[in-house]
Design an enzyme around this catalytic site. Structure first.
Site, mmCIF file in Angstrom:
data_model
loop_
_atom_site.group_PDB
_atom_site.id
_atom_site.type_symbol
_atom_site.label_atom_id
_atom_site.label_comp_id
_atom_site.label_asym_id
_atom_site.label_seq_id
_atom_site.Cartn_x
_atom_site.Cartn_y
_atom_site.Cartn_z
ATOM 1 N N ALA A 29 46.537 41.922 42.428
ATOM 2 C CA ALA A 29 47.893 42.730 42.526
ATOM 3 C C ALA A 29 48.683 41.836 43.959
ATOM 4 O O ALA A 29 47.957 41.317 44.463
ATOM 5 C CB ALA A 29 47.567 43.929 43.000
ATOM 6 N N GLY A 70 43.483 42.734 40.347
ATOM 7 C CA GLY A 70 44.335 43.114 39.115
ATOM 8 C C GLY A 70 44.267 42.119 37.966
ATOM 9 O O GLY A 70 44.227 42.398 36.810
ATOM 10 N N GLU A 106 41.161 42.794 36.300
ATOM 11 C CA GLU A 106 41.443 43.859 35.482
ATOM 12 C C GLU A 106 42.246 43.786 34.439
ATOM 13 O O GLU A 106 42.018 44.371 33.341
ATOM 14 C CB GLU A 106 41.980 44.994 36.510
ATOM 15 N N GLU A 161 38.745 43.427 46.296
ATOM 16 C CA GLU A 161 39.504 44.466 47.071
ATOM 17 C C GLU A 161 38.758 44.964 48.257
ATOM 18 O O GLU A 161 39.552 45.205 49.191
ATOM 19 C CB GLU A 161 39.870 45.550 46.203
#
Ligand code: COA
Length: 259
Positions: free
Chosen positions: A66, A111, A114, A134
């Protein structure tokens, strides 16, 4: 249609989706997520498209996570909303009734990892690296990573990656079952297209049913088995199943129409 952060192309009914922010290692900002949501909805709705590939632009990164620059100043409510939005999009990909494959061409972090895990399966180039870093930011994955990583590679391996925030290389990812195969970078797209060209000759309703049932593998109780039996019953009455069975008996190639 053209997009600000994503390139798309179509060949042989396969949609290739390239996240195109190479200067930011294809980090997923809000514009990427919004555009990807539109593309995925169109992909699902378009009967002319049989499969999709997701990859990153350039040779260094699939997606490096992200976009961290968008995290500053978020409060709890905004944080939950951000995570839910990403989770919903990735869930839409996971439940797409036609295959979506991640061609992991470099860093797949946060992300990015993911998103790759939300795809139906993953093929990696030799330089790919996977991780959920993260924890280095004082966070946890918010787009389904704690759940999908644990399901895909098991709790012990997942927790080591989640807690240490370290990366694994493509061969380790293969050994963990996170990716189906590892190929030289130049072969990545041809390899994925070759697998999809086989899948695309099969009966579309059977493909959709396989995805639906497999997605229920971790559901509580008998939901997965019930879905499998119900779908078996539905499929056996379809034109394509009759054609497939007849073609086998007549020793010829089946011609599926999606009915
Ligand atoms: N969000 C926003 N920007 C990112 C990013 C992310 N997740 N990952 C990389 N970038 C940006 C960098 O800030 C840099 O931008 P700049 O040139 O304007 O400074 C550019 O992409 C190139 O990255 P850089 O860090 O210089 O490349 P590197 O080869 O030295 O390192 C990584 C590569 C992937 C190890 C490193 O970029 C990294 O750790 N990224 C963050 C990974 C992460 O924590 N993801 C989870 C987010 S929740």
């Amino acid at each position: 249609m053209s997009y600000q952060t994503i390139l798309t192309s179509i060949e042989d009914a396969i949609l290739t989706i390239v996240i195109n922010r190479p200067d930011k290692l294809n980090a997923l900002n809000q514009v990427v997520l919004a555009e990807l949501a539109l593309i995925i909805d169109d992909f699902i709705a378009d009967p002319a498209l049989k499969a999709a590939i997701i990859m990153g632009s350039g040779e260094k990164a699939f997606i490096a996570g992200a976009d961290i620059s968008e995290f500053s100043g978020l409060d709890t409510v905004a944080g939950v909303e951000l995570a839910r939005k990403g989770q919903q999009l990735f869930s839409r990909i996971e439940h797409a009734p036609k295959p979506v494959v991640a061609a992991v061409n470099g860093f797949a972090l946060g992300g990015g990892c993911e998103l790759a895990m939300a795809c139906h399966f993953r093929v990696a180039s030799e330089n790919a690296k996977f991780g959920q870093p993260e924890v280095n930011l004082g966070l946890l994955p918010g787009y389904g990573g704690t759940q999908r990583l644990t399901r895909l590679i098991g709790k012990g391996r997942a927790l080591e990656l989640l807690l240490a925030g370290t990366m694994i290389d493509a061969v380790t990812a293969f050994n963990y079952g996170l990716v189906n195969r590892v190929v030289p970078q130049a072969m990545l797209l041809p390899e994925v297209k070759s697998v999809l060209s086989v899948i695309n000759t099969k009966a579309p309703l059977a493909i959709a049913a396989c995805i639906e049932a497999a997605n229920l593998a971790d559901a509580p109780g008998n939901a997965g088995y019930d879905n499998e039996a119900e779908n078996f019953g539905k499929l056996i009455a379809t034109h394509d199943a009759r054609e497939g069975i007849a073609a086998f008996m007549e020793k010829r190639k089946a011609e599926f129409t999606g009915n």
